[in-house]
Design a protein around this motif. Structure first.
Motif, PDB file in Angstrom:
ATOM      1  N   VAL A 149       6.817  27.869 -13.215  1.00 42.82           N
ATOM      2  CA  VAL A 149       6.956  26.416 -13.266  1.00 42.82           C
ATOM      3  C   VAL A 149       8.436  26.092 -13.419  1.00 42.82           C
ATOM      4  CG1 VAL A 149       6.342  24.280 -14.452  1.00 42.82           C
ATOM      5  CG2 VAL A 149       4.700  26.170 -14.369  1.00 42.82           C
ATOM      6  N   VAL A 150       8.967  25.267 -12.505  1.00 41.77           N
ATOM      7  CA  VAL A 150      10.368  24.865 -12.530  1.00 41.77           C
ATOM      8  C   VAL A 150      10.417  23.344 -12.451  1.00 41.77           C
ATOM      9  CG1 VAL A 150      12.598  25.015 -11.348  1.00 41.77           C
ATOM     10  CG2 VAL A 150      11.102  27.024 -11.444  1.00 41.77           C
ATOM     11  N   ASN A 151      11.313  22.720 -13.208  1.00 42.95           N
ATOM     12  CA  ASN A 151      11.391  21.258 -13.296  1.00 42.95           C
ATOM     13  C   ASN A 151      12.651  20.708 -12.643  1.00 42.95           C
ATOM     14  OD1 ASN A 151       9.015  21.056 -14.962  1.00 42.95           O
ATOM     15  ND2 ASN A 151      10.254  21.808 -16.665  1.00 42.95           N
ATOM     16  N   THR A 152      12.530  19.524 -12.063  1.00 42.35           N
ATOM     17  CA  THR A 152      13.689  18.764 -11.592  1.00 42.35           C
ATOM     18  C   THR A 152      13.517  17.313 -12.035  1.00 42.35           C
ATOM     19  OG1 THR A 152      12.833  18.006  -9.442  1.00 42.35           O
ATOM     20  CG2 THR A 152      13.775  20.240  -9.529  1.00 42.35           C
ATOM     21  N   GLN A 153      14.561  16.511 -11.775  1.00 44.73           N
ATOM     22  CA  GLN A 153      14.525  15.109 -12.168  1.00 44.73           C
ATOM     23  C   GLN A 153      14.828  14.153 -11.016  1.00 44.73           C
ATOM     24  OE1 GLN A 153      14.437  13.315 -15.629  1.00 44.73           O
ATOM     25  NE2 GLN A 153      12.937  14.950 -15.652  1.00 44.73           N
ATOM     26  N   SER A 154      14.937  14.680  -9.776  1.00 42.47           N
ATOM     27  CA  SER A 154      15.212  13.806  -8.637  1.00 42.47           C
ATOM     28  C   SER A 154      14.812  14.523  -7.353  1.00 42.47           C
ATOM     29  CB  SER A 154      16.698  13.437  -8.569  1.00 42.47           C
ATOM     30  OG  SER A 154      17.485  14.569  -8.222  1.00 42.47           O
ATOM     31  N   GLU A 155      14.641  13.750  -6.274  1.00 41.33           N
ATOM     32  CA  GLU A 155      14.295  14.343  -4.982  1.00 41.33           C
ATOM     33  C   GLU A 155      15.444  15.213  -4.465  1.00 41.33           C
ATOM     34  OE1 GLU A 155      12.499  15.445  -1.405  1.00 41.33           O
ATOM     35  OE2 GLU A 155      11.651  14.714  -3.300  1.00 41.33           O
ATOM     36  N   ASN A 156      16.683  14.779  -4.692  1.00 39.59           N
ATOM     37  CA  ASN A 156      17.830  15.567  -4.252  1.00 39.59           C
ATOM     38  C   ASN A 156      17.853  16.927  -4.949  1.00 39.59           C
ATOM     39  OD1 ASN A 156      20.384  15.923  -2.837  1.00 39.59           O
ATOM     40  ND2 ASN A 156      21.359  15.690  -4.834  1.00 39.59           N
ATOM     41  N   ALA A 157      17.615  16.920  -6.259  1.00 42.16           N
ATOM     42  CA  ALA A 157      17.563  18.181  -7.009  1.00 42.16           C
ATOM     43  C   ALA A 157      16.364  19.015  -6.572  1.00 42.16           C
ATOM     44  CB  ALA A 157      17.503  17.895  -8.501  1.00 42.16           C
ATOM     45  N   GLN A 158      15.274  18.328  -6.208  1.00 43.54           N
ATOM     46  CA  GLN A 158      14.062  19.022  -5.755  1.00 43.54           C
ATOM     47  C   GLN A 158      14.348  19.818  -4.477  1.00 43.54           C
ATOM     48  OE1 GLN A 158      11.297  18.635  -7.641  1.00 43.54           O
ATOM     49  NE2 GLN A 158       9.537  19.253  -6.426  1.00 43.54           N
ATOM     50  N   VAL A 159      15.051  19.202  -3.543  1.00 43.73           N
ATOM     51  CA  VAL A 159      15.367  19.855  -2.270  1.00 43.73           C
ATOM     52  C   VAL A 159      16.231  21.096  -2.512  1.00 43.73           C
ATOM     53  CG1 VAL A 159      16.590  19.593  -0.083  1.00 43.73           C
ATOM     54  CG2 VAL A 159      15.133  17.746  -0.919  1.00 43.73           C
ATOM     55  N   LYS A 160      17.251  20.953  -3.345  1.00 45.76           N
ATOM     56  CA  LYS A 160      18.152  22.078  -3.616  1.00 45.76           C
ATOM     57  C   LYS A 160      17.437  23.202  -4.348  1.00 45.76           C
ATOM     58  CE  LYS A 160      22.305  19.190  -3.789  1.00 45.76           C
ATOM     59  NZ  LYS A 160      23.418  18.659  -4.638  1.00 45.76           N
ATOM     60  N   MET A 161      16.636  22.853  -5.352  1.00 50.81           N
ATOM     61  CA  MET A 161      15.934  23.877  -6.125  1.00 50.81           C
ATOM     62  C   MET A 161      14.856  24.545  -5.286  1.00 50.81           C
ATOM     63  SD  MET A 161      15.915  25.492  -8.975  1.00 50.81           S
ATOM     64  CE  MET A 161      16.798  24.467 -10.174  1.00 50.81           C
ATOM     65  N   ARG A 162      14.244  23.791  -4.391  1.00 42.80           N
ATOM     66  CA  ARG A 162      13.223  24.367  -3.510  1.00 42.80           C
ATOM     67  C   ARG A 162      13.828  25.494  -2.665  1.00 42.80           C
ATOM     68  NH1 ARG A 162      10.959  19.664  -1.462  1.00 42.80           N
ATOM     69  NH2 ARG A 162      12.304  19.723   0.362  1.00 42.80           N
ATOM     70  N   GLU A 163      15.007  25.266  -2.120  1.00 48.65           N
ATOM     71  CA  GLU A 163      15.672  26.283  -1.314  1.00 48.65           C
ATOM     72  C   GLU A 163      16.022  27.511  -2.159  1.00 48.65           C
ATOM     73  OE1 GLU A 163      19.645  26.824   1.544  1.00 48.65           O
ATOM     74  OE2 GLU A 163      19.161  24.876   0.651  1.00 48.65           O
ATOM     75  N   ARG A 164      16.518  27.267  -3.372  1.00 50.08           N
ATOM     76  CA  ARG A 164      16.900  28.384  -4.246  1.00 50.08           C
ATOM     77  C   ARG A 164      15.694  29.230  -4.626  1.00 50.08           C
ATOM     78  NH1 ARG A 164      20.418  25.621  -8.939  1.00 50.08           N
ATOM     79  NH2 ARG A 164      20.552  27.792  -9.658  1.00 50.08           N
ATOM     80  N   MET A 165      14.584  28.579  -4.948  1.00 41.71           N
ATOM     81  CA  MET A 165      13.397  29.327  -5.351  1.00 41.71           C
ATOM     82  C   MET A 165      12.773  30.069  -4.171  1.00 41.71           C
ATOM     83  SD  MET A 165      13.074  29.090  -8.614  1.00 41.71           S
ATOM     84  CE  MET A 165      14.875  29.263  -8.549  1.00 41.71           C
ATOM     85  N   LEU A 166      12.778  29.446  -2.990  1.00 43.13           N
ATOM     86  CA  LEU A 166      12.212  30.105  -1.806  1.00 43.13           C
ATOM     87  C   LEU A 166      13.018  31.348  -1.425  1.00 43.13           C
ATOM     88  CD1 LEU A 166      11.247  27.001   0.375  1.00 43.13           C
ATOM     89  CD2 LEU A 166       9.679  28.649  -0.662  1.00 43.13           C
TER      90      LEU A 166
END
Length: 242
Positions: A149-166
């Motif tokens: 489980v990983v948390n973000t606080q914005s769509e922009n952060a979501q996009v960046k974290m999605r790439e890092r986790m993938l």
């Protein structure tokens, strides 16, 4: 050992199979820990293991000091997304109502938001450390899978974290010899969850459990709301795999 908030060998400390298990205190289903001697077990269908601990405070008539009230409330808010999760029980609400005045917290929503921002900062952590920061492994039949489980606080952060986790999930998959790895990437501010997946047949399992991926790269599935790993994700994946 006293196992708290887990009873799976894969989630316990190294060497647990050789330890003397005294107790299990949990709010999940019982896992695969095998104990040959009698032991104390207290598991309850509540939102947080701290609610189980709260019930023991009441049972033994022990007063809950302010610092412990703050910690227990923080755990409850974290586990239930500020009391909005489907896992919230009547006992969770009773604990919340009793401990709030004891804690001295004047603005509980601001307190939760500060917790959320802190949890989503991941300052100084490498990508693998972020993935493993809230992570559990499960044995489903003959397959071992990991769910983070990983948390973000914005769509922009979501996009960046999605790439890092993938990019990181295949490394964990290979390193720990897992069949599949999933990450629940939760935007706690806007209230949605992206399900990321890695591994042979992981796309098939994820699609069966949560619906078709939303983008042309087939890399994630978006669900409204902040999902519970134990109540929403693990049962759905178990059903899909079976």
């Amino acid at each position: 050992l006293i196992l708290t908030d887990h009873s799976e060998i894969s989630q316990a400390v190294s060497g647990v199979e050789f330890a003397h298990i005294l107790q299990i205190i949990d709010h999940h289903g019982l896992g695969n820990i095998s104990v040959s001697t009698p032991y104390f077990c207290k598991t309850m269908p509540v939102g947080s293991t701290c609610t189980v601990i709260y019930s023991s405070y009441k049972e033994y008539n022990v007063a809950i000091p302010q610092q412990m009230a703050i910690l227990m409330l923080a755990a409850l808010l974290s586990d239930t997304n500020n009391m909005t999760s489907s896992t919230v029980s009547a006992l969770d609400r009773k604990m919340y109502e009793e401990l709030l005045p004891v804690s001295g917290i004047s603005n509980i929503d601001a307190f939760y938001q500060e917790m959320s921002y802190s949890a989503a900062s991941y300052s100084g952590l490498a990508d693998m450390e972020i993935l493993k920061s809230d992570y559990k492994e499960y044995s489903l039949g003959e397959m071992a899978i990991g769910i983070g489980v990983v948390n973000t606080q914005s769509e922009n952060a979501q996009v960046k974290m999605r790439e890092r986790m993938l990019n990181t999930m295949p490394l964990l998959l290979e390193r720990d010899k897992l069949a599949m790895v999933f990450v629940m990437l939760e935007n706690t501010k806007d209230g949605y969850t992206d399900i990321l997946f890695s591994g042979e047949r992981a796309l098939e399992v994820a699609a069966k459990a949560f619906g078709a991926p939303v983008d042309s790269t087939f890399s994630y599935i978006r669900k409204d709301g902040l999902l519970s790993r134990k109540k929403d994700v693990v049962p759905a994946l178990t059903g899909a795999i079976e």
